[in-house]
Scaffold this active site. Structure first.
Site, mmCIF file in Angstrom:
data_model
loop_
_atom_site.group_PDB
_atom_site.id
_atom_site.type_symbol
_atom_site.label_atom_id
_atom_site.label_comp_id
_atom_site.label_asym_id
_atom_site.label_seq_id
_atom_site.Cartn_x
_atom_site.Cartn_y
_atom_site.Cartn_z
ATOM 1 N N LYS A 187 0.827 -1.214 0.000
ATOM 2 C CA LYS A 187 0.000 0.000 0.000
ATOM 3 C C LYS A 187 0.865 1.270 0.000
ATOM 4 C CE LYS A 187 -4.005 -2.185 2.275
ATOM 5 N NZ LYS A 187 -5.004 -2.072 3.390
ATOM 6 N N TYR A 191 -12.442 -2.346 -3.606
ATOM 7 C CA TYR A 191 -12.918 -2.496 -2.223
ATOM 8 C C TYR A 191 -14.438 -2.420 -2.126
ATOM 9 C CZ TYR A 191 -8.287 -2.435 -0.006
ATOM 10 O OH TYR A 191 -7.026 -2.768 0.436
ATOM 11 N N ASN A 213 -1.963 0.357 6.728
ATOM 12 C CA ASN A 213 -1.478 -0.905 7.300
ATOM 13 C C ASN A 213 -0.637 -1.748 6.327
ATOM 14 O OD1 ASN A 213 -3.564 -1.765 5.703
ATOM 15 N ND2 ASN A 213 -4.679 -2.836 7.314
ATOM 16 N N HIS A 225 -2.172 -5.367 1.480
ATOM 17 C CA HIS A 225 -3.438 -6.066 1.255
ATOM 18 C C HIS A 225 -3.107 -7.494 0.850
ATOM 19 C CE1 HIS A 225 -7.387 -7.173 -0.336
ATOM 20 N NE2 HIS A 225 -6.705 -7.758 -1.302
ATOM 21 N N GLU A 262 -9.594 -11.031 -7.476
ATOM 22 C CA GLU A 262 -8.660 -9.909 -7.349
ATOM 23 C C GLU A 262 -7.497 -10.014 -8.341
ATOM 24 O OE1 GLU A 262 -9.628 -9.006 -2.629
ATOM 25 O OE2 GLU A 262 -7.620 -9.702 -3.178
#
Ligand code: GDP
Ligand code: MG
Length: 141
Positions: A11, A51, A114, A117, A128
């Site tokens: 990320k 998402y 965080n 993913h 995905e």
């Protein structure tokens, strides 16, 4: 255990910290192979669609804002039990709850920033991977 593929995203926070290599080294040390990769900046539409399952959650706008805030490194990881293995390497969603030695414990600052993913099951992994890498077969190694 089956040979699997899973989608990993490093990320914007982790890309900004310049730890793409350190995180990818953990995948490789655990026996996962990078079979596709691209460093991209997501559009808002792409982040919202990716998402979509979280669209009704209170944190959805913050999540999308964060995911478009800078480039991300999107990778397909392949290996025995790759989906669960990647989730184990990542650690819990909230880095404060992530086990010592996990990617989130070591590189993440907060529940929204965080670091990584990872697909959470076989169906989401397939969807995905297809979302970001249509026609992936050519990249098999
Ligand atoms: P993951 O599969 O461990 O990434 O976690 P989820 O699928 O539950 O949530 C997707 C992402 O939404 C997480 O990685 C966080 O970036 C973000 N997120 C989840 N819960 C929260 C929350 O309570 N607050 C905020 N700000 N972000 C959250
Ligand atoms: Mg998830």
């Amino acid at each position: 255990m089956a040979l699997e593929r899973t989608l990993s995203i490093i990320k914007p926070d982790a890309v900004a910290k310049n730890v793409i290599g350190q995180i990818t080294s953990r995948f490789e040390a655990a026996g996962l192979k990078v079979v596709a990769a691209k460093l991209v900046r997501l559009s808002r539409a792409e982040a919202e669609q990716f998402y979509d399952v979280h669209r009704a959650r209170p944190f959805f706008k913050d999540l999308v804002d964060f995911m478009v805030s800078g480039p991300v490194m999107i990778q397909v990881l392949e290996g025995e039990g790759a989906i669960a293995k990647n989730r184990d390497l990542m650690g819990a969603t909230d880095p404060k709850k992530a086990a010592a030695g996990t990617i989130r414990a070591d590189f993440a600052d907060s529940i929204d920033a965080n670091a990584v993913h990872g697909s959470d099951g076989p169906e989401t992994a397939a969807a995905e991977v297809a979302f970001f890498f249509a026609g992936l077969n050519v990249y098999t190694r």
